[in-house]
Write a protein that holds these residues in place. Structure first.
Motif, mmCIF file in Angstrom:
data_model
loop_
_atom_site.group_PDB
_atom_site.id
_atom_site.type_symbol
_atom_site.label_atom_id
_atom_site.label_comp_id
_atom_site.label_asym_id
_atom_site.label_seq_id
_atom_site.Cartn_x
_atom_site.Cartn_y
_atom_site.Cartn_z
ATOM 1 N N UNK A 2 78.098 14.219 -0.602
ATOM 2 C CA UNK A 2 77.810 15.363 0.233
ATOM 3 C C UNK A 2 76.335 15.613 0.402
ATOM 4 N N UNK A 3 75.555 14.564 0.293
ATOM 5 C CA UNK A 3 74.117 14.722 0.464
ATOM 6 C C UNK A 3 73.728 14.395 1.899
ATOM 7 N N UNK A 17 74.725 28.500 -6.063
ATOM 8 C CA UNK A 17 73.339 28.460 -5.604
ATOM 9 C C UNK A 17 72.700 27.105 -5.887
ATOM 10 N N UNK A 18 72.939 26.607 -7.065
ATOM 11 C CA UNK A 18 72.358 25.318 -7.432
ATOM 12 C C UNK A 18 72.892 24.205 -6.527
ATOM 13 N N UNK A 19 74.171 24.258 -6.262
ATOM 14 C CA UNK A 19 74.752 23.263 -5.357
ATOM 15 C C UNK A 19 74.126 23.374 -3.972
ATOM 16 N N UNK A 20 73.909 24.597 -3.543
ATOM 17 C CA UNK A 20 73.306 24.780 -2.226
ATOM 18 C C UNK A 20 71.886 24.206 -2.178
ATOM 19 N N UNK A 21 71.142 24.482 -3.228
ATOM 20 C CA UNK A 21 69.772 23.960 -3.282
ATOM 21 C C UNK A 21 69.782 22.438 -3.240
ATOM 22 N N UNK A 22 70.679 21.849 -4.003
ATOM 23 C CA UNK A 22 70.758 20.388 -4.008
ATOM 24 C C UNK A 22 71.206 19.861 -2.645
ATOM 25 N N UNK A 23 72.097 20.571 -2.012
ATOM 26 C CA UNK A 23 72.578 20.139 -0.695
ATOM 27 C C UNK A 23 71.462 20.179 0.338
ATOM 28 N N UNK A 24 70.642 21.214 0.248
ATOM 29 C CA UNK A 24 69.580 21.370 1.240
ATOM 30 C C UNK A 24 68.392 20.453 0.985
ATOM 31 N N UNK A 25 68.284 19.967 -0.230
ATOM 32 C CA UNK A 25 67.118 19.153 -0.577
ATOM 33 C C UNK A 25 67.165 17.818 0.145
ATOM 34 N N UNK A 26 65.993 17.326 0.518
ATOM 35 C CA UNK A 26 65.974 16.016 1.134
ATOM 36 C C UNK A 26 65.388 14.984 0.185
ATOM 37 N N UNK A 27 65.286 15.370 -1.080
ATOM 38 C CA UNK A 27 64.858 14.379 -2.077
ATOM 39 C C UNK A 27 65.346 14.817 -3.449
ATOM 40 N N UNK A 28 65.199 13.932 -4.413
ATOM 41 C CA UNK A 28 65.569 14.248 -5.790
ATOM 42 C C UNK A 28 64.623 15.308 -6.336
ATOM 43 N N UNK A 29 65.181 16.276 -7.007
ATOM 44 C CA UNK A 29 64.393 17.400 -7.505
ATOM 45 C C UNK A 29 64.381 17.427 -9.025
ATOM 46 N N UNK A 30 63.266 17.855 -9.577
ATOM 47 C CA UNK A 30 63.218 18.085 -11.014
ATOM 48 C C UNK A 30 63.923 19.402 -11.302
ATOM 49 N N UNK A 31 64.250 19.616 -12.563
ATOM 50 C CA UNK A 31 64.936 20.852 -12.935
ATOM 51 C C UNK A 31 64.096 22.053 -12.545
ATOM 52 N N UNK A 51 77.487 16.528 4.102
ATOM 53 C CA UNK A 51 77.249 17.763 3.361
ATOM 54 C C UNK A 51 78.531 18.606 3.352
ATOM 55 N N UNK A 52 79.103 18.723 2.200
ATOM 56 C CA UNK A 52 80.388 19.400 2.087
ATOM 57 C C UNK A 52 80.169 20.898 1.893
ATOM 58 N N UNK A 53 81.161 21.682 2.302
ATOM 59 C CA UNK A 53 81.003 23.130 2.254
ATOM 60 C C UNK A 53 81.479 23.763 0.950
ATOM 61 N N UNK A 54 81.427 25.060 0.936
ATOM 62 C CA UNK A 54 81.804 25.828 -0.253
ATOM 63 C C UNK A 54 83.211 25.496 -0.741
ATOM 64 N N UNK A 55 84.124 25.417 0.222
ATOM 65 C CA UNK A 55 85.514 25.183 -0.144
ATOM 66 C C UNK A 55 85.689 23.921 -0.950
ATOM 67 N N UNK A 56 85.008 22.906 -0.474
ATOM 68 C CA UNK A 56 85.133 21.597 -1.090
ATOM 69 C C UNK A 56 84.703 21.661 -2.555
ATOM 70 N N UNK A 57 83.537 22.277 -2.756
ATOM 71 C CA UNK A 57 83.020 22.388 -4.116
ATOM 72 C C UNK A 57 83.909 23.287 -4.959
ATOM 73 N N UNK A 58 84.304 24.381 -4.348
ATOM 74 C CA UNK A 58 85.181 25.319 -5.027
ATOM 75 C C UNK A 58 86.402 24.584 -5.553
ATOM 76 N N UNK A 59 87.018 23.824 -4.661
ATOM 77 C CA UNK A 59 88.198 23.071 -5.044
ATOM 78 C C UNK A 59 87.952 22.136 -6.211
#
Lengths: 148, 148
Positions: free
Chosen positions: B87-88, B24-38, B1-9
């Motif tokens: 980064x999952x 926020x969307x990246x954070x939600x995806x990072x925290x998810x433990x499964x594939x999410x619908x929109x 799971x990569x941090x803000x900096x990584x994504x920012x870069x």
DNA sequence: CTCCTTATTGACAATAATTTTCAATAATAA
DNA sequence: TTATTATTGAAAATTATTGTCAATAAGGAG
């Protein structure tokens, strides 16, 4: 590629009626050498029997899927595609999908090796998850020759 | 799971701006433990930042996919699902889909063996079709324990 | 062959996911 | 701080698919 009788029998045996739209749709799927979208099926059906409705194509294709004769694919472009599973010209194959232009290549190379492995995995998954596995799909995603 | 900096870069390097909705969307995806619908992503995003629009979720998820950080799945129920590829939390896995109730099981069992084979196949397909393969999916379809 | 029952159909309306549009906003470079 | 312009949110538009319903036709009974 199975004939009219075969399909007739299978439909009737399950209490379904044999109708012109159904026969036409089956014919179109039989003649196709690739998975078709509903609209593609619809267009082909119209050539043979104008008057058949789009709704009927959706319904029939779904019916055939429930009967286990048709496979449904979704490759990520929002369209569902259908292909005869039984009685098809095509041998078992897997897919290569271009994520840029959407082109889909059916490949049969190495499928035998893949299937051998998949069967092993399948057996073990069946046990572990008590899943009754009916079929499988392998998709490779990437960029095709022309797109790069 | 990569941090803000990584994504920012990564975003900035490609000329994209770093915005609150994207983070926020990246954070939600990072925290998810499964594939999410929109819609699922959207709901989670709203908890963190009300005011973010659904459209933005669609756009961002597609952006991330084009950048190669997000995988898109379609399991046949008409919804697209997304999952961080890089980064999952989750290790590489494949899917077992119940065609009756739509339940999806992610399995990691035997995936190593599968991947070994797939890489071989991948190499050969790459040569033969000049395809630049980025990733793959294996789906098994069947009926789950509860449905039978 | 004819009638009867009812599964099936086609046209249209309704739904649901996704995409487009566009003026307002906010991230970055200068 | 200001200017530029990518990004955003809201609403409208689009697109695939599903539901509704009266009309039709398949197939069994007579």
């Amino acid at each position: 590629m199975y004939g009219r009788h075969w399909w007739h029998g299978h439909l009737r045996r399950r209490g379904y009626r044999v109708t012109v739209p159904r026969e036409t749709i089956i014919q179109v799927l039989s003649d196709a050498d690739k998975h078709l979208s509903v609209e593609e099926i619809f267009n082909e059906v119209l050539k043979l029997h104008p008057g058949v409705g789009l709704t009927t194509v959706y319904r029939t294709v779904e019916l055939l899927r429930n009967m286990g004769f048709v496979k449904k694919y979704e490759f990520g472009d929002g369209l569902s595609r259908y292909e005869l599973e039984k009685g098809s010209k095509k041998p078992h194959h897997h897919h290569l999908v271009c994520t840029r232009c959407g082109k889909i290549i059916d490949y049969t190379d190495f499928v035998d090796e893949e299937v051998v492995l998949l069967r092993k995995v399948e057996n073990r998954l069946t046990k572990k998850y008590k899943f009754d596995i009916k079929n499988h799909q392998i998709h490779f995603y990437g960029i095709c020759d022309e797109c790069k």
